[in-house]
Design a protein around this motif. Structure first.
Motif, PDB file in Angstrom:
ATOM      1  N   VAL A  45      21.455  91.729  10.075  1.00  0.00           N
ATOM      2  CA  VAL A  45      22.825  91.957  10.530  1.00  0.00           C
ATOM      3  C   VAL A  45      22.979  91.317  11.907  1.00  0.00           C
ATOM      4  CG1 VAL A  45      24.558  93.690  11.128  1.00  0.00           C
ATOM      5  CG2 VAL A  45      22.944  94.124   9.261  1.00  0.00           C
ATOM      6  N   ASP A  46      23.768  90.252  11.965  1.00  0.00           N
ATOM      7  CA  ASP A  46      24.021  89.605  13.252  1.00  0.00           C
ATOM      8  C   ASP A  46      25.485  89.729  13.679  1.00  0.00           C
ATOM      9  OD1 ASP A  46      25.013  87.914  11.323  1.00  0.00           O
ATOM     10  OD2 ASP A  46      24.297  86.081  12.263  1.00  0.00           O
ATOM     11  N   SER A  70      14.318  87.396  17.005  1.00  0.00           N
ATOM     12  CA  SER A  70      15.342  87.008  16.037  1.00  0.00           C
ATOM     13  C   SER A  70      15.411  85.498  15.850  1.00  0.00           C
ATOM     14  CB  SER A  70      16.705  87.526  16.491  1.00  0.00           C
ATOM     15  OG  SER A  70      17.724  87.009  15.669  1.00  0.00           O
ATOM     16  N   ALA A  71      15.398  85.087  14.592  1.00  0.00           N
ATOM     17  CA  ALA A  71      15.541  83.665  14.271  1.00  0.00           C
ATOM     18  C   ALA A  71      16.916  83.142  14.686  1.00  0.00           C
ATOM     19  CB  ALA A  71      15.326  83.444  12.778  1.00  0.00           C
ATOM     20  N   CYS A  72      17.911  84.014  14.744  1.00  0.00           N
ATOM     21  CA  CYS A  72      19.253  83.593  15.148  1.00  0.00           C
ATOM     22  C   CYS A  72      19.237  82.990  16.553  1.00  0.00           C
ATOM     23  CB  CYS A  72      20.224  84.771  15.117  1.00  0.00           C
ATOM     24  SG  CYS A  72      20.580  85.364  13.467  1.00  0.00           S
ATOM     25  N   LEU A  73      18.422  83.551  17.436  1.00  0.00           N
ATOM     26  CA  LEU A  73      18.339  83.030  18.797  1.00  0.00           C
ATOM     27  C   LEU A  73      17.734  81.633  18.806  1.00  0.00           C
ATOM     28  CD1 LEU A  73      17.137  86.285  20.602  1.00  0.00           C
ATOM     29  CD2 LEU A  73      19.473  85.387  20.414  1.00  0.00           C
ATOM     30  N   LYS A  81      24.386  76.560  20.056  1.00  0.00           N
ATOM     31  CA  LYS A  81      25.363  77.653  19.986  1.00  0.00           C
ATOM     32  C   LYS A  81      24.676  78.943  20.426  1.00  0.00           C
ATOM     33  CE  LYS A  81      28.244  76.087  16.154  1.00  0.00           C
ATOM     34  NZ  LYS A  81      28.821  76.478  14.864  1.00  0.00           N
ATOM     35  N   GLN A  82      25.431  79.808  21.059  1.00  0.00           N
ATOM     36  CA  GLN A  82      24.899  81.115  21.417  1.00  0.00           C
ATOM     37  C   GLN A  82      25.188  82.067  20.267  1.00  0.00           C
ATOM     38  OE1 GLN A  82      26.300  82.784  25.094  1.00  0.00           O
ATOM     39  NE2 GLN A  82      24.883  84.488  24.982  1.00  0.00           N
ATOM     40  N   LEU A  83      24.142  82.441  19.526  1.00  0.00           N
ATOM     41  CA  LEU A  83      24.291  83.334  18.389  1.00  0.00           C
ATOM     42  C   LEU A  83      23.713  84.701  18.742  1.00  0.00           C
ATOM     43  CD1 LEU A  83      23.100  80.944  15.524  1.00  0.00           C
ATOM     44  CD2 LEU A  83      25.441  81.459  16.200  1.00  0.00           C
ATOM     45  N   HIS A 126      12.344  95.268   7.864  1.00  0.00           N
ATOM     46  CA  HIS A 126      12.544  93.832   7.688  1.00  0.00           C
ATOM     47  C   HIS A 126      11.161  93.218   7.585  1.00  0.00           C
ATOM     48  CE1 HIS A 126      13.286  89.643   8.588  1.00  0.00           C
ATOM     49  NE2 HIS A 126      14.483  89.854   8.082  1.00  0.00           N
ATOM     50  N   LEU A 127      10.817  92.755   6.407  1.00  0.00           N
ATOM     51  CA  LEU A 127       9.499  92.199   6.174  1.00  0.00           C
ATOM     52  C   LEU A 127       9.548  90.689   6.306  1.00  0.00           C
ATOM     53  CD1 LEU A 127       8.623  94.346   3.050  1.00  0.00           C
ATOM     54  CD2 LEU A 127       8.085  94.805   5.444  1.00  0.00           C
ATOM     55  N   LYS A 128       8.519  90.139   6.897  1.00  0.00           N
ATOM     56  CA  LYS A 128       8.457  88.699   7.103  1.00  0.00           C
ATOM     57  C   LYS A 128       7.694  88.049   5.983  1.00  0.00           C
ATOM     58  CE  LYS A 128       8.072  85.655  10.937  1.00  0.00           C
ATOM     59  NZ  LYS A 128       8.093  85.659  12.351  1.00  0.00           N
TER      60      LYS A 128
END
Length: 131
Positions: A45-46, A70-73, A81-83, A126-128
């Motif tokens: 959830v982002d 977080s991969a979003c960062l 982009k700043q996510l 959250h499993l990787k």
């Protein structure tokens, strides 16, 4: 908007318009409104503010924890982009349940968490994926 480019083949069978959060987010709210679940768990959830904005008036409360790595960062930095960081969220219907205490676990376990819980306990993991 989406950060997927035209060369991205991970969702090659999906209509590109469906990948945009402006479409997908409201479809999720529609389904939640239709089914009225007492508990909703979600990973990656982002857009937590979006969900809080639309679910709070429906009586939902939320516990949200962001992933420190977080991969979003990383993706945001890569594309300029700043996510917001993603994480796990639990929404619950406040007319059915009340939050007594939330314990957040990561690499370090919350030592204050009781070993014997007699109330409803909800966990989101959250499993990787191993490569």
């Amino acid at each position: 908007s989406t950060i997927y480019d035209a060369a991205d083949t991970r969702f090659s069978h999906a209509d590109r318009r469906c990948l945009h959060f402006s479409y997908r987010g409201f479809r999720l709210i529609e389904e939640i409104t239709r089914w009225k679940p007492d508990v909703i768990t979600a990973q990656e959830v982002d857009r937590i503010q979006f969900f809080k904005h639309y679910l709070s008036p429906l009586g939902y409360k939320c516990v949200h924890t962001v992933k420190p790595q977080s991969a979003c960062l990383r993706i945001g930095n890569k594309v300029g982009k700043q996510l917001p960081p993603d994480g796990s969220a639990v929404f619950f219907n406040s007319s059915t349940f009340a939050l007594v205490k939330d314990y957040k676990f990561g690499k370090h376990v919350d030592r204050g968490a009781p070993k014997d819980i007699r109330n409803l306990a909800v966990a989101v993991a959250h499993l990787k994926h191993k490569q």
